[in-house]
Design an enzyme around this catalytic site. Structure first.
Site, PDB file in Angstrom:
ATOM      1  N   HIS A  24      18.155 -16.698 -14.353  1.00 53.96           N
ATOM      2  CA  HIS A  24      17.374 -17.153 -15.496  1.00 53.96           C
ATOM      3  C   HIS A  24      16.163 -16.252 -15.638  1.00 53.96           C
ATOM      4  O   HIS A  24      15.607 -15.810 -14.633  1.00 53.96           O
ATOM      5  CB  HIS A  24      16.920 -18.612 -15.299  1.00 53.96           C
ATOM      6  N   ASP A  32      23.667 -24.361 -17.176  1.00 52.42           N
ATOM      7  CA  ASP A  32      25.015 -24.148 -17.713  1.00 52.42           C
ATOM      8  C   ASP A  32      26.085 -24.169 -16.643  1.00 52.42           C
ATOM      9  O   ASP A  32      27.269 -24.275 -16.941  1.00 52.42           O
ATOM     10  CB  ASP A  32      25.072 -22.818 -18.471  1.00 52.42           C
TER      11      ASP A  32
HETATM   12  N1  CMC Z   1      25.187 -12.387 -11.797  1.00 49.59           N
HETATM   13  C1  CMC Z   1      24.964 -11.241 -11.089  1.00 49.59           C
HETATM   14  N2  CMC Z   1      23.815 -10.534 -11.140  1.00 49.59           N
HETATM   15  C2  CMC Z   1      22.854 -10.995 -11.952  1.00 49.59           C
HETATM   16  C3  CMC Z   1      23.016 -12.173 -12.730  1.00 49.59           C
HETATM   17  C4  CMC Z   1      24.220 -12.870 -12.611  1.00 49.59           C
HETATM   18  N3  CMC Z   1      24.434 -13.983 -13.323  1.00 49.59           N
HETATM   19  N4  CMC Z   1      21.891 -12.401 -13.451  1.00 49.59           N
HETATM   20  C5  CMC Z   1      21.057 -11.388 -13.150  1.00 49.59           C
HETATM   21  N5  CMC Z   1      21.625 -10.555 -12.246  1.00 49.59           N
HETATM   22  C6  CMC Z   1      20.989  -9.378 -11.637  1.00 49.59           C
HETATM   23  C7  CMC Z   1      20.960  -8.215 -12.622  1.00 49.59           C
HETATM   24  O1  CMC Z   1      22.088  -7.382 -12.481  1.00 49.59           O
HETATM   25  C8  CMC Z   1      19.681  -7.518 -12.237  1.00 49.59           C
HETATM   26  O2  CMC Z   1      19.933  -6.724 -11.105  1.00 49.59           O
HETATM   27  P1  CMC Z   1      19.146  -5.339 -10.912  1.00 49.59           P
HETATM   28  O3  CMC Z   1      17.706  -5.699 -10.773  1.00 49.59           O
HETATM   29  O4  CMC Z   1      19.738  -4.774  -9.650  1.00 49.59           O
HETATM   30  O5  CMC Z   1      19.428  -4.511 -12.116  1.00 49.59           O
HETATM   31  C9  CMC Z   1      18.753  -8.651 -11.803  1.00 49.59           C
HETATM   32  O6  CMC Z   1      19.632  -9.720 -11.372  1.00 49.59           O
HETATM   33  C10 CMC Z   1      17.830  -9.162 -12.912  1.00 49.59           C
HETATM   34  O7  CMC Z   1      18.641  -9.450 -14.059  1.00 49.59           O
HETATM   35  P2  CMC Z   1      18.165  -9.232 -15.550  1.00 49.59           P
HETATM   36  O8  CMC Z   1      19.357  -9.137 -16.433  1.00 49.59           O
HETATM   37  O9  CMC Z   1      17.166  -8.126 -15.615  1.00 49.59           O
HETATM   38  O10 CMC Z   1      17.394 -10.592 -15.817  1.00 49.59           O
HETATM   39  P3  CMC Z   1      17.055 -11.215 -17.217  1.00 49.59           P
HETATM   40  O11 CMC Z   1      15.889 -12.068 -17.001  1.00 49.59           O
HETATM   41  O12 CMC Z   1      16.958 -10.155 -18.265  1.00 49.59           O
HETATM   42  O13 CMC Z   1      18.362 -12.078 -17.553  1.00 49.59           O
HETATM   43  C11 CMC Z   1      19.895 -13.864 -17.735  1.00 49.59           C
HETATM   44  C12 CMC Z   1      18.449 -13.456 -17.406  1.00 49.59           C
HETATM   45  C13 CMC Z   1      19.962 -15.408 -17.812  1.00 49.59           C
HETATM   46  C14 CMC Z   1      20.287 -13.316 -19.103  1.00 49.59           C
HETATM   47  C15 CMC Z   1      20.839 -13.341 -16.639  1.00 49.59           C
HETATM   48  O14 CMC Z   1      20.489 -13.885 -15.385  1.00 49.59           O
HETATM   49  C16 CMC Z   1      22.292 -13.599 -16.941  1.00 49.59           C
HETATM   50  O15 CMC Z   1      22.923 -12.816 -17.671  1.00 49.59           O
HETATM   51  N6  CMC Z   1      22.893 -14.736 -16.401  1.00 49.59           N
HETATM   52  C17 CMC Z   1      24.240 -15.114 -16.727  1.00 49.59           C
HETATM   53  C18 CMC Z   1      24.239 -15.807 -18.087  1.00 49.59           C
HETATM   54  C19 CMC Z   1      23.675 -17.216 -18.031  1.00 49.59           C
HETATM   55  O16 CMC Z   1      24.013 -17.998 -17.154  1.00 49.59           O
HETATM   56  N7  CMC Z   1      22.816 -17.527 -19.016  1.00 49.59           N
HETATM   57  C20 CMC Z   1      22.265 -18.872 -19.176  1.00 49.59           C
HETATM   58  C21 CMC Z   1      20.783 -18.928 -19.022  1.00 49.59           C
HETATM   59  S1  CMC Z   1      20.195 -20.632 -18.896  1.00 49.59           S
HETATM   60  C22 CMC Z   1      20.475 -21.339 -20.447  1.00 49.59           C
HETATM   61  C23 CMC Z   1      19.801 -20.642 -21.567  1.00 49.59           C
HETATM   62  O17 CMC Z   1      18.651 -20.203 -21.452  1.00 49.59           O
HETATM   63  O18 CMC Z   1      20.403 -20.573 -22.648  1.00 49.59           O
END
Ligand code: CMC
Length: 429
Positions: free
Chosen positions: A306, A364
């Protein structure tokens, strides 16, 4: 509110910036006059360090896993409140008295029907259309049906539009579902509570009596509470940005629905269940965990991570409890998806990669299993999120319109394209 200032040096220029403190949470550095004083913008793709507004509605402490609505912890609201009570709280700022609650419930309940012509609007969609596509279209179309509540300068019209959307969203969502599966629309029934009415509109058929199961209705209501608002997330910021131009409320909420649809946001509940189904059995989990950790593989564990929570999402804990209650009530034992989910959660919470990156299950992760058990197909999951989040979007939209500092949202950019150059006639290119 201003207690201290920050000094920023750019070349030989130095500028003092006010630091503002809220009631709780990090301070903000007010950069409103930065461009005027330094001719520079700030650069923050994804807005990871940017507060876009002042708000009194929702507070999140992502490190501690805290979520408060108007100061009340989500755990207490989900345990003791009902969804319409939370709607009232988000909209008006205080929990309702018994009389206020009765009146609010009555007003919402008596706005649940949609204009009859809306039902013909649905038939313009292909039968196999994704219900979120139908929602974007139909909610946007509400402004064509309810002209008398689109003047955003009139607080009364704004409140009528707000109540209409909270009331009609379940009806429209249920119609999207019924259209999708080829069953007749079911009209709302005013003697039922919000969640029971929604379940009935989704699952009743004209040829049989439908009796609402109170345990399932309570679970549905709790799912709505857990999704009601989440401060300045992508879809809420979309609603605020759309609304900042003076667009009508129905159009703004349609914009929020469109944003919510993405798999990184509300679409994650659908994606999480699809992922659990794809994994299928506990023995395949290591393969998927390895893929999630592989930098060269775009696969992510859906329902994990998140932007704000770097701790267990407090909503996920309540959701997990609700999942067990629903499966227990329905007598679903040894659900393979739940088994995969629980083992995946256990592995991820002990795996160095997930610990180091603070990737915890989000709401989720468990909501999909519960919604599936309630009888919803995966394509409806994000629709249910949109239904519940509508009140949050509306509360935030109203707050923005009443904010004296409100101006059209207009971010700037760091231009990295070609500098000025002269046009070349096509014969010379
Ligand atoms: N599985 C594997 N690795 C992950 C995941 C995951 N679900 N989420 C983040 N990472 C890693 C990512 O690869 C990155 O690694 P590095 O620093 O080595 O490049 C690090 O963790 C930080 O990730 P980010 O993408 O920079 O983080 P963000 O804050 O931009 O993204 C997120 C947040 C929710 C989009 C992301 O965690 C994600 O894609 N999760 C899966 C989708 C999901 O479950 N979304 C629902 C969110 S809760 C409900 C809502 O808000 O709608």
């Amino acid at each position: 509110m201003t207690e201290q200032s920050a000094t920023l040096k750019i070349g030989d220029k130095s500028v003092d910036l006010a630091v503002k403190s809220g009631t709780i949470g990090p301070d903000v550095i007010d950069i409103g006059a930065l461009y005027k004083n330094t001719a520079s913008f700030t650069y923050d793709p994804g807005f990871t360090s940017t507060a876009s507004c002042e708000s009194k509605i929702t507070y999140i402490d992502g490190d501690e896993g805290v979520l408060l609505h108007r100061g009340y912890p989500i755990e207490q609201l989900a345990e003791h409140g009902d969804f319409l009570e939370v709607c009232y709280l988000l909209l008006y700022g205080e929990l309702p008295t018994a009389a206020q609650k009765k009146d609010f419930d009555y007003r919402v309940t008596h706005h649940t029907m949609v204009h009859e012509q809306m039902s013909r609007f649905f038939t313009g969609f292909r039968r196999d259309a994704h219900p979120m596509a139908v929602m974007c279209g139909c909610v946007g179309a509400l402004s064509a049906f309810y002209h008398d509540s689109t003047d955003i300068t009139d607080p009364h019209q704004r409140m009528v539009a707000s109540l209409r959307m909270i009331a009609k969203m379940p009806t429209i969502a249920a119609m999207a579902y019924k259209y999708h599966i080829g069953q007749p629309f079911v009209y709302p029934k005013n003697d039922l509570d919000y969640a029971s009415n929604f379940l009935r509109m989704c699952f009743a058929v004209p040829c049989e009596e439908y009796v609402v199961n109170p345990v399932l209705a309570r679970a549905m209501d709790r799912i709505f509470i857990l999704h009601a608002d989440h401060e300045q997330n992508a879809s809420t910021s979309t609603v605020r940005l759309a609304g900042s131009s003076g667009a009508n409320p129905f159009a703004c909420i349609a914009a929020g629905i469109a944003c919510l649809w993405g798999p990184a946001h509300g679409g994650a509940n659908e994606a999480a269940l699809n992922m659990l189904q794809e994994i299928g059995s506990v023995d395949r989990i290591p393969e998927y965990v390895a893929r999630a950790k592989d930098k060269n593989d775009p696969f992510r564990l859906m329902g994990f991570g998140h932007r704000v929570y770097k701790n267990y999402d407090p909503r996920a804990k309540i959701m997990q409890k609700t999942t067990h209650e629903v499966l227990g009530e329905l007598g679903i034992k040894d659900d393979p998806l739940l088994e995969v989910a629980m083992e995946l959660e256990r592995i991820a919470l002990t795996d160095e990669y997930f610990i180091e990156k603070k990737l915890y299950p989000n709401i989720d992760f468990y909501s999909g299993i519960t919604l599936k058990a309630l009888g919803f197909p995966t394509t409806m999951f994000t629709v249910l999120f949109a239904l519940a989040r509508t009140v949050g979007w509306i509360a935030q939209w109203n707050e923005m319109i009443e904010d004296p500092q409100q101006r059209i949202g207009r971010p700037r950019q760091l231009y990295i394209g070609e500098p000025k150059r002269d046009y070349v006639p096509v014969s010379k290119r």
